[in-house]
Each structure stands twice: as C-alpha cells, then as structure tokens.
Design a protein around this motif. Structure first.
Motif, PDB file in Angstrom:
ATOM      1  N   GLY A 150      -5.137  -6.594   5.894  1.00 10.90           N
ATOM      2  CA  GLY A 150      -3.972  -6.076   6.824  1.00 10.90           C
ATOM      3  C   GLY A 150      -2.935  -6.872   7.215  1.00 10.90           C
ATOM      4  O   GLY A 150      -1.952  -6.544   7.899  1.00 10.90           O
ATOM      5  N   VAL A 151      -2.908  -8.114   6.335  1.00  9.59           N
ATOM      6  CA  VAL A 151      -1.712  -8.871   6.616  1.00  9.59           C
ATOM      7  C   VAL A 151      -0.851  -8.887   5.410  1.00  9.59           C
ATOM      8  O   VAL A 151       0.063  -7.969   4.853  1.00  9.59           O
ATOM      9  N   ASP A 152      -1.410  -9.924   4.350  1.00 11.72           N
ATOM     10  CA  ASP A 152      -0.594 -10.077   3.251  1.00 11.72           C
ATOM     11  C   ASP A 152      -1.143  -9.136   2.321  1.00 11.72           C
ATOM     12  O   ASP A 152      -2.134  -8.560   2.172  1.00 11.72           O
ATOM     13  N   SER A 153      -0.206  -8.921   1.315  1.00 10.79           N
ATOM     14  CA  SER A 153      -0.568  -7.771  -0.091  1.00 10.79           C
ATOM     15  C   SER A 153      -0.268  -8.485  -1.411  1.00 10.79           C
ATOM     16  O   SER A 153       0.550  -9.404  -1.572  1.00 10.79           O
ATOM     17  N   THR A 154      -0.979  -7.857  -2.099  1.00  7.95           N
ATOM     18  CA  THR A 154      -0.616  -8.027  -3.638  1.00  7.95           C
ATOM     19  C   THR A 154      -0.519  -6.814  -4.442  1.00  7.95           C
ATOM     20  O   THR A 154      -1.191  -5.935  -4.136  1.00  7.95           O
ATOM     21  N   LEU A 155       0.589  -6.941  -5.349  1.00 11.22           N
ATOM     22  CA  LEU A 155       0.788  -5.777  -6.205  1.00 11.22           C
ATOM     23  C   LEU A 155       0.775  -6.504  -7.725  1.00 11.22           C
ATOM     24  O   LEU A 155       1.077  -7.545  -7.979  1.00 11.22           O
ATOM     25  N   LYS A 156       0.087  -5.625  -8.404  1.00 13.02           N
ATOM     26  CA  LYS A 156      -0.422  -6.130  -9.684  1.00 13.02           C
ATOM     27  C   LYS A 156       0.046  -4.930 -10.729  1.00 13.02           C
ATOM     28  O   LYS A 156       0.147  -3.706 -10.369  1.00 13.02           O
ATOM     29  N   TRP A 158       2.836 -11.474  -4.601  1.00 11.50           N
ATOM     30  CA  TRP A 158       2.221 -11.636  -3.434  1.00 11.50           C
ATOM     31  C   TRP A 158       3.416 -11.369  -2.330  1.00 11.50           C
ATOM     32  O   TRP A 158       4.432 -11.954  -2.382  1.00 11.50           O
ATOM     33  N   CYS A 159       2.755 -10.857  -1.141  1.00 10.54           N
ATOM     34  CA  CYS A 159       3.751 -10.709  -0.104  1.00 10.54           C
ATOM     35  C   CYS A 159       3.212 -11.006   1.212  1.00 10.54           C
ATOM     36  O   CYS A 159       2.063 -10.719   1.523  1.00 10.54           O
ATOM     37  N   ASN A 160       3.784 -11.685   1.937  1.00  6.72           N
ATOM     38  CA  ASN A 160       3.302 -12.041   3.507  1.00  6.72           C
ATOM     39  C   ASN A 160       4.377 -11.267   4.444  1.00  6.72           C
ATOM     40  O   ASN A 160       5.330 -11.751   4.496  1.00  6.72           O
ATOM     41  N   PRO A 161       4.148 -10.530   5.000  1.00  8.80           N
ATOM     42  CA  PRO A 161       4.936  -9.872   5.880  1.00  8.80           C
ATOM     43  C   PRO A 161       5.316 -10.748   7.361  1.00  8.80           C
ATOM     44  O   PRO A 161       4.653 -11.749   7.561  1.00  8.80           O
ATOM     45  N   ILE A 162       6.160 -10.257   8.061  1.00  8.67           N
ATOM     46  CA  ILE A 162       6.345 -10.996   9.406  1.00  8.67           C
ATOM     47  C   ILE A 162       5.312 -10.997  10.299  1.00  8.67           C
ATOM     48  O   ILE A 162       4.708  -9.685  10.279  1.00  8.67           O
ATOM     49  N   SER A 163       4.912 -11.640  10.947  1.00 11.78           N
ATOM     50  CA  SER A 163       3.864 -11.660  11.791  1.00 11.78           C
ATOM     51  C   SER A 163       3.729 -10.723  12.721  1.00 11.78           C
ATOM     52  O   SER A 163       4.655 -10.292  13.612  1.00 11.78           O
TER      53      SER A 163
END
Lengths: 115, 113
Positions: free
Chosen positions: A72-78, A22-27
């Motif tokens: 369009g905010v956080d992302s998941t890589l599986k 999981w990734c949460n980018p800079i606002s």
C-alpha cells in the motif's frame, strides 16, 4: 515535503524484453495512479490503486502489463514483453483518498524507448 | 463518458503578450476542472483548479481560468507571458466522486523574444 519519486528516469530496451518501473508516492497518500503518456498525447490512466487494492484497471493491457502495490505504499509497473508502441513516458501520481479535491501530484516520469 | 478537447495543438506568442488556451470538456455530472503544465523532462504541475463557486479562478504563475458551463469550457489565460511559460499545457476533467482524470491532448506554447 518530498514529492512523488520514480525510477529509472530513462530506459531503453529491445522489443520483446521486459521492463519494470518503480514509484514511491507522497507519504500518506492512499491513492496511486499510473499513466501512460505517448508523445503528442495527454496522459492516459492505466491503473488506479487505493491502498493495496485495484480501483480501476480497465485501460491496462493485461496481456503484457502488470502492476502491484503490495504494502500500500510504493508500486511497480511491469511490461512483459514490450512492444514498439509501448514507447512513452510512464507517470506516477498520488493523492489522498477521501479528499473532495482530488488534486493529483505527479512524479517526473520514466521515459521508455522500445527499439 | 468524460472527455477533454484542446483545439490548439501549438501556440506561439511573443514575450509580454497575452495568452489564452482553450479547453472544452464533456462530463455527465458536475465537473472538477484542472490545468496542468509540463516543462520538458518534468512531471505535471498543477496550475489551478475549479470545483465550485466563483467561475474565475486564480492559479500560480499569474494564470487564471474561467469556467463557462453554458459553453462547457474552461479556458486558461495569462495577461503577459514570460519566456519561462514555454511548456505544454494540459486541461483535465474529473468529478466529486470520480478520482479518474481525463486529460486533453495538450497545447504546446512557444514564447518568442
């Protein structure tokens, strides 16, 4: 200002198992990247998102890797199923779209070990 | 195709000595060049960047780099290294309309007392 957040920081799995990062980018950063960094190598781009759309996924092994950024905010890589060669650090980075100076800000990464 | 070559895999330098890390790039248009540093267990931190203008750029932590178009190089320097500079250093190239960065394989710097 908070930086790019990633979790988990470490993950150990058996081959053929599945795993998600999981990734949460800079606002406010519209552009998000996932990189794979194999030991002894530089980061290699896997996928680039602009908001919730994919800009470049040419290096993503689509038979086993998938990624999404639904809102369009956080992302998941599986990864499913994982192989031994997937052992690497997975880095997430973000930047502002439209900026001439495409400085990317990196998270601390998730270190994956596949046994 | 864009690419970056960092010829030195590992450099050992004495504390207080000068440091130079080499970077050669291949890019079809005007390159944007970056140096990142990665300490063990950490993400990449930007040291400096070059887009245009003065070919000698200053960065954080006392680092500087010089862009030489004729040699397709962007070498990183520091006049006097500190033990805390021990890390892995990556050179990267992108472009004005290209948000994709290509990284070199990195140079590991060891600082001896």
């Amino acid at each position: 200002e908070a930086g790019v957040a990633q979790s988990p920081r470490y993950k150990i799995i058996e081959k053929r198992q599945s795993v998600a990062f999981w990734c949460n980018p800079i606002s406010g950063h519209a552009t998000l990247y996932w990189y794979q960094q194999i030991l002894g190598q530089g980061p290699k781009l896997l996928i680039q998102f602009q908001n919730n759309g994919v800009v470049d996924d040419s290096q993503l092994p689509k038979d086993r890797f998938s990624a999404e950024r639904l809102k369009g905010v956080d992302s998941t890589l599986k990864i499913q199923p994982a192989k031994l060669e997937d052992s690497a650090v997975y880095l997430c980075a973000s930047t502002t779209w439209g900026s001439k100076y495409n400085e990317q800000f990196f998270g601390p990464g998730t270190r994956l070990t596949v046994l | 195709a864009q690419s970056v070559t960092q010829p030195d895999i590992h450099i050992t330098v004495s504390e207080g000595a000068s440091l130079e890390l080499r970077c050669n790039y291949s890019y079809g248009a005007t390159p944007y060049l970056f140096w990142y540093v990665q300490s063990p267990g950490q993400g990449l931190q930007l040291l400096l960047k070059y887009f245009s203008g003065d070919t000698l750029v200053q960065g954080i932590k006392g680092f500087e780099a010089e862009f030489k178009r004729s040699q397709s190089s962007f070498n990183l320097r520091k006049p006097s290294v500190h033990w805390s500079d021990a890390a892995e250093y990556f050179c990267a190239v992108g472009g004005e309309n290209d948000y994709k960065l290509s990284f070199g394989a990195g140079t590991t710097v060891t600082v001896r007392a």
